[in-house]
Write a protein that holds these residues in place. Structure first.
Motif, PDB file in Angstrom:
ATOM      1  N   PRO A 285       0.806  -1.236   0.000  1.00  0.00           N
ATOM      2  CA  PRO A 285       0.000   0.000   0.000  1.00  0.00           C
ATOM      3  C   PRO A 285       0.831   1.274   0.000  1.00  0.00           C
ATOM      4  O   PRO A 285       0.358   2.317  -0.466  1.00  0.00           O
ATOM      5  CB  PRO A 285      -0.817  -0.120   1.297  1.00  0.00           C
TER       6      PRO A 285
ATOM      7  N   TRP B 156       3.254   1.927  -1.814  1.00  0.00           N
ATOM      8  CA  TRP B 156       3.637   2.273  -3.178  1.00  0.00           C
ATOM      9  C   TRP B 156       2.580   3.139  -3.850  1.00  0.00           C
ATOM     10  O   TRP B 156       2.846   3.760  -4.872  1.00  0.00           O
ATOM     11  CB  TRP B 156       3.849   0.994  -4.000  1.00  0.00           C
ATOM     12  N   MET B 157       1.383   3.143  -3.279  1.00  0.00           N
ATOM     13  CA  MET B 157       0.299   3.961  -3.831  1.00  0.00           C
ATOM     14  C   MET B 157       0.431   5.396  -3.312  1.00  0.00           C
ATOM     15  O   MET B 157       0.933   5.622  -2.208  1.00  0.00           O
ATOM     16  CB  MET B 157      -1.060   3.376  -3.433  1.00  0.00           C
ATOM     17  N   ASN B 158      -0.013   6.340  -4.092  1.00  0.00           N
ATOM     18  CA  ASN B 158       0.026   7.740  -3.696  1.00  0.00           C
ATOM     19  C   ASN B 158      -0.715   7.961  -2.380  1.00  0.00           C
ATOM     20  O   ASN B 158      -1.796   7.419  -2.168  1.00  0.00           O
ATOM     21  CB  ASN B 158      -0.573   8.609  -4.801  1.00  0.00           C
TER      22      ASN B 158
ATOM     23  N   ARG C   2      -4.739   7.006  -1.275  1.00  0.00           N
ATOM     24  CA  ARG C   2      -5.129   6.107  -0.189  1.00  0.00           C
ATOM     25  C   ARG C   2      -6.175   6.765   0.707  1.00  0.00           C
ATOM     26  O   ARG C   2      -7.139   6.122   1.142  1.00  0.00           O
ATOM     27  CB  ARG C   2      -3.903   5.700   0.634  1.00  0.00           C
TER      28      ARG C   2
END
Length: 277
Positions: free
Chosen positions: A104, A106-108, A112
């Motif tokens: 998670p 790695w997501m912006n 999130r």
């Protein structure tokens, strides 16, 4: 002569980093100090610092401390047993589980938060699922609970990984030797595992508490303007009121709180370790 040349080359290689540190760390801090102790006309003042004692600022600061402590406590309670379970898994599975925890991140960050806003909304996935099951819906959006929930989700890996790394360094021979000498599971846990993992716990607490205390994006999107943290007050002073002096003064006070908290946590960790040994 050859040694001196190698030392000079190392110093030259460190040059770009020193320039980067001066431009992006030292210079902003100097600017914060300057604006914090001056007025818009450039005269010296302490009003920007003392403005922290305004009722709205004190309220937002105490709320930030409260939510940051709650987030840190929940992350610690969840992370310690998870790290123990992860440490006792087979080596080939550990890497995959750690990857799931890191994925998670790695997501912006903003994506999130927006995702959880949709999930927690009145017509979101969670409430729809609860209605399908015949259960009452949750009305947590725009509340401190939603802010803490998202903080825990975002900062939980920062607590799990240091504790897991500390546990993975404990040699099994130490645990076996303690058991052979008659130590029970509780004794082994409190006298061996906890003291040896304390550096990871201290690191995790610091890495969670500091961003939780200074956060403003989560409360801005999930609080709906009803959860005003000190980070929101500072962000509004800079971006909406264009009052860099007030924003810098509050930022300086918050910086002092962060440094004092880190020093307190570090000292408690050292005292705990010294007391055990």
């Amino acid at each position: 002569m050859h040694t001196q040349l190698r030392s000079l080359r190392r110093q030259l290689l460190a040059g770009p980093y020193l320039l980067w540190m001066a431009g992006f760390i030292l210079l902003p801090v100097v600017m914060i100090f300057y604006y914090a102790f001056t007025t818009t006309s450039g005269h010296f003042t302490l009003l920007n610092i003392s403005s922290i004692f305004a009722s709205i600022h004190l309220k937002s600061l105490f709320l930030s401390l409260k939510l940051a402590l709650a987030c840190t406590a929940v992350c610690l309670v969840l992370s310690y047993p998870l790290a123990m379970v992860l440490n006792h898994m087979k080596t080939k599975n550990q890497g995959f589980i750690v990857f799931i925890f890191i994925l998670p991140m790695w997501m912006n960050f903003m994506l999130r938060i927006l995702a959880w806003k949709l999930l927690l909304s009145n017509n979101g996935v969670i409430n729809t699922l609860l209605e399908t099951l015949g259960l009452p819906g949750l009305d947590v959006l725009n509340t401190p609970s939603a802010v803490v929930f998202c903080m825990v989700y975002d900062f939980l890996p920062f607590m799990i990984l240091p504790i897991y790394n500390a546990m993975s360094r404990i040699q099994p021979d130490i645990i076996e030797a303690a058991g052979d000498l008659g130590a029970g599971e509780l004794t082994i846990f409190f006298k061996i595992i906890v003291p040896l993992t304390m550096p990871g716990v201290i690191s995790g607490i610091t890495m969670v508490f500091v961003p939780a205390l200074t956060s403003f994006a989560i409360s801005d999107l999930l609080g709906g303007g009803k959860v005003l943290l000190i980070g929101n007050v500072i962000e509004q002073a800079f971006m909406q009121e264009y009052n860099w002096n007030l924003g810098s003064g509050l930022s300086l006070v918050l910086m002092v709180f962060v440094i004092a908290s880190m020093a307190l946590v570090g000292s408690k960790g050292e005292e705990g370790g010294a007391g055990v040994w």
